[in-house]
Design a protein around this motif. Sequence first.
Motif, mmCIF file in Angstrom:
data_model
loop_
_atom_site.group_PDB
_atom_site.id
_atom_site.type_symbol
_atom_site.label_atom_id
_atom_site.label_comp_id
_atom_site.label_asym_id
_atom_site.label_seq_id
_atom_site.Cartn_x
_atom_site.Cartn_y
_atom_site.Cartn_z
ATOM 1 N N ARG A 245 12.683 7.362 12.087
ATOM 2 C CA ARG A 245 12.306 7.460 10.674
ATOM 3 C C ARG A 245 13.023 6.332 9.944
ATOM 4 N N PRO B 77 2.342 -0.629 8.993
ATOM 5 C CA PRO B 77 1.444 -0.576 7.835
ATOM 6 C C PRO B 77 0.912 -1.960 7.500
ATOM 7 N N ASP C 54 0.768 -1.238 0.000
ATOM 8 C CA ASP C 54 0.000 0.000 0.000
ATOM 9 C C ASP C 54 0.804 1.295 0.000
ATOM 10 N N ARG C 55 2.109 1.281 -0.153
ATOM 11 C CA ARG C 55 2.894 2.508 -0.188
ATOM 12 C C ARG C 55 3.929 2.397 -1.300
ATOM 13 N N PRO C 56 4.272 3.519 -1.925
ATOM 14 C CA PRO C 56 5.308 3.483 -2.955
ATOM 15 C C PRO C 56 6.645 3.046 -2.365
ATOM 16 N N GLY D 84 10.224 3.224 -1.180
ATOM 17 C CA GLY D 84 10.957 4.363 -0.640
ATOM 18 C C GLY D 84 10.203 5.172 0.388
ATOM 19 N N THR D 85 8.966 4.781 0.723
ATOM 20 C CA THR D 85 8.211 5.503 1.744
ATOM 21 C C THR D 85 8.949 5.426 3.073
ATOM 22 N N VAL D 86 9.092 6.554 3.732
ATOM 23 C CA VAL D 86 9.728 6.602 5.044
ATOM 24 C C VAL D 86 8.621 6.690 6.100
ATOM 25 N N TRP D 87 8.659 5.764 7.027
ATOM 26 C CA TRP D 87 7.691 5.707 8.116
ATOM 27 C C TRP D 87 8.305 6.356 9.346
ATOM 28 N N ARG E 85 12.836 3.573 6.403
ATOM 29 C CA ARG E 85 12.273 3.055 5.154
ATOM 30 C C ARG E 85 12.204 1.542 5.338
#
Length: 78
Positions: A27, A74, A5-7, A9-12, A29
């Motif tokens: 933070r 996620p 559900d996320r591109p 490289g998304t940083v959480w 990835r």
Amino acid sequence: MTIDDRPVGTVWTFAEEDYRYGIGPLRIRLDRVLAGSPLQHDGDLWYEVEGVEMSDQGLVVGPRRVTVRASRLPTIRR
């Protein structure tokens, strides 16, 4: 397992109370959730995750393996 559900490289960002162990927000990835061995702590379920920690300026800090509260992760797929 891989992150869904996320591109790429998304940083959480996880609050200090939602990961073990560190000071301040984390933070990261996310690359993998190690779902085969969840942990119970203080009545919550936690998972180890692997990824790349990022600074608040978006710079790579380095690889990181950390335990994160399951309810803050996620959606994941196998």
